[in-house]
Design a protein around this motif. Structure first.
Motif, mmCIF file in Angstrom:
data_model
loop_
_atom_site.group_PDB
_atom_site.id
_atom_site.type_symbol
_atom_site.label_atom_id
_atom_site.label_comp_id
_atom_site.label_asym_id
_atom_site.label_seq_id
_atom_site.Cartn_x
_atom_site.Cartn_y
_atom_site.Cartn_z
ATOM 1 N N VAL A 38 0.860 -1.188 0.000
ATOM 2 C CA VAL A 38 0.000 0.000 0.000
ATOM 3 C C VAL A 38 0.894 1.234 0.000
ATOM 4 O O VAL A 38 1.686 1.427 0.926
ATOM 5 C CB VAL A 38 -0.921 0.033 1.241
ATOM 6 C CG1 VAL A 38 -1.868 1.240 1.164
ATOM 7 C CG2 VAL A 38 -1.728 -1.256 1.358
ATOM 8 N N LEU A 39 0.773 2.033 -1.038
ATOM 9 C CA LEU A 39 1.529 3.283 -1.117
ATOM 10 C C LEU A 39 0.585 4.410 -0.699
ATOM 11 O O LEU A 39 -0.292 4.814 -1.466
ATOM 12 C CB LEU A 39 2.055 3.486 -2.540
ATOM 13 C CG LEU A 39 3.052 2.410 -3.002
ATOM 14 C CD1 LEU A 39 3.321 2.504 -4.489
ATOM 15 C CD2 LEU A 39 4.358 2.504 -2.200
ATOM 16 N N ASN A 40 0.743 4.844 0.547
ATOM 17 C CA ASN A 40 -0.120 5.898 1.081
ATOM 18 C C ASN A 40 0.494 7.249 0.730
ATOM 19 O O ASN A 40 1.506 7.653 1.283
ATOM 20 C CB ASN A 40 -0.242 5.726 2.603
ATOM 21 C CG ASN A 40 -0.944 6.902 3.263
ATOM 22 O OD1 ASN A 40 -1.704 7.640 2.606
ATOM 23 N ND2 ASN A 40 -0.679 7.110 4.547
ATOM 24 N N GLY A 41 -0.171 7.948 -0.195
ATOM 25 C CA GLY A 41 0.380 9.202 -0.684
ATOM 26 C C GLY A 41 -0.177 10.435 -0.008
ATOM 27 O O GLY A 41 0.125 11.552 -0.432
ATOM 28 N N SER A 42 -1.002 10.263 1.035
ATOM 29 C CA SER A 42 -1.449 11.465 1.749
ATOM 30 C C SER A 42 -0.319 11.945 2.653
ATOM 31 O O SER A 42 0.284 11.138 3.359
ATOM 32 C CB SER A 42 -2.695 11.179 2.590
ATOM 33 O OG SER A 42 -2.987 12.337 3.370
ATOM 34 N N PRO A 43 -0.056 13.245 2.666
ATOM 35 C CA PRO A 43 0.983 13.741 3.566
ATOM 36 C C PRO A 43 0.481 13.916 5.001
ATOM 37 O O PRO A 43 1.261 14.241 5.895
ATOM 38 C CB PRO A 43 1.346 15.102 2.945
ATOM 39 C CG PRO A 43 0.099 15.542 2.250
ATOM 40 C CD PRO A 43 -0.619 14.298 1.799
#
Ligand code: FMN
Length: 226
Positions: free
Chosen positions: A5-10
């Motif tokens: 899972v690539l969580n791109g929220s900062p």
């Protein structure tokens, strides 16, 4: 399954990741998958330099020695990659785009054409088992065009991705909106169960997840406080 899972929220409390987390609950209900969540914002990932040094050495790694090479290792082992991120300027956030750009070491310079004439670089390894799911949240209400650029890019960049693009996701952070947000999260959990069974999502399920939680005019009125 190996799930990356690539969580791109900062943000520490991501609206989008709440949906992804519910999806993962459903996905793992009957079978515990090996899930690795990468909070991309915490990683040191430089932008691609465009040097094509990766194509000179062809070992599936980037010449820049930072956190991306560990992600490339996970990517090569994954059965499912989930790209989870908020829509930023009709696209993915720049720190996540850097991750996508730097998957170039996983393909060769050699170009191949499919039956439809689509041109791609030949994969360095066999990725035929790899599934891609994009889960994107956004701040606007539902309107034609908001996700068009992202959808076009993902359709080209990923092989047959399942895409779920959800409007009005800041409502997930509003306690008073729990009456509409909780059912959406429950639908994501069910979608995870469906994905575990069929490794895809039906058009009906996607439409159900993308359905606005409240009517557009009400959402705009609430945002504007009028
Ligand atoms: C820099 C920036 C650009 C954004 N661009 C868009 C946009 O193009 N369309 C949209 O609907 N929302 C846009 N948003 C709103 C976010 O997508 C929205 O707040 C989302 O719910 C945040 O998700 P997260 O909590 O998972 O980070 C933008 C937000 C930021 C900070």
């Amino acid at each position: 399954m190996n799930v990356l899972v690539l969580n791109g929220s900062p943000k520490a409390k991501s609206d989008t990741f709440r949906m992804t987390d519910s999806f993962l609950k459903g996905l793992n209900r009957d079978r515990q998958n090996e899930v690795t969540v990468i909070n991309v914002i915490e990683k040191n990932i430089a932008p691609c330099r465009g040097c094509f040094g990766c194509w000179a050495k062809m070992d599936g790694h980037c010449v820049i020695d930072d956190d991306q090479n560990a992600i490339l290792n996970l990517y090569q082992k994954a059965d499912l990659v989930i790209w989870s991120f908020p829509l930023y300027c009709y696209a993915m956030p720049s720190h996540l785009k850097a991750v996508l750009d730097r998957t170039i070491p996983l393909v060769k310079m050699k170009m191949v054409q499919d039956a439809d004439g689509k041109v791609q670089h030949e994969a360095l390894a066999d990725f035929s088992r790899l599934h891609t799911l994009v889960i994107c949240g956004c701040g606007f209400p539902d309107w034609d065009g908001n996700f068009d650029g992202l959808r076009a890019m993902c359709a080209q960049a990923f092989c047959n991705p399942d895409m779920v693009c959800v409007p009005e996701t800041p409502l997930l952070n509003v306690p008073a909106a729990a009456i509409v947000a909780d059912p959406l999260l429950a639908r994501f959990e069910k979608a995870g169960e469906e994905y575990a069974r069929s490794l895809t999502l039906s058009p009906e399920t996607i439409a159900d997840l993308e359905r606005p939680m409240i009517p557009k005019e009400d959402y705009i009125r609430n945002v504007n406080g009028s």
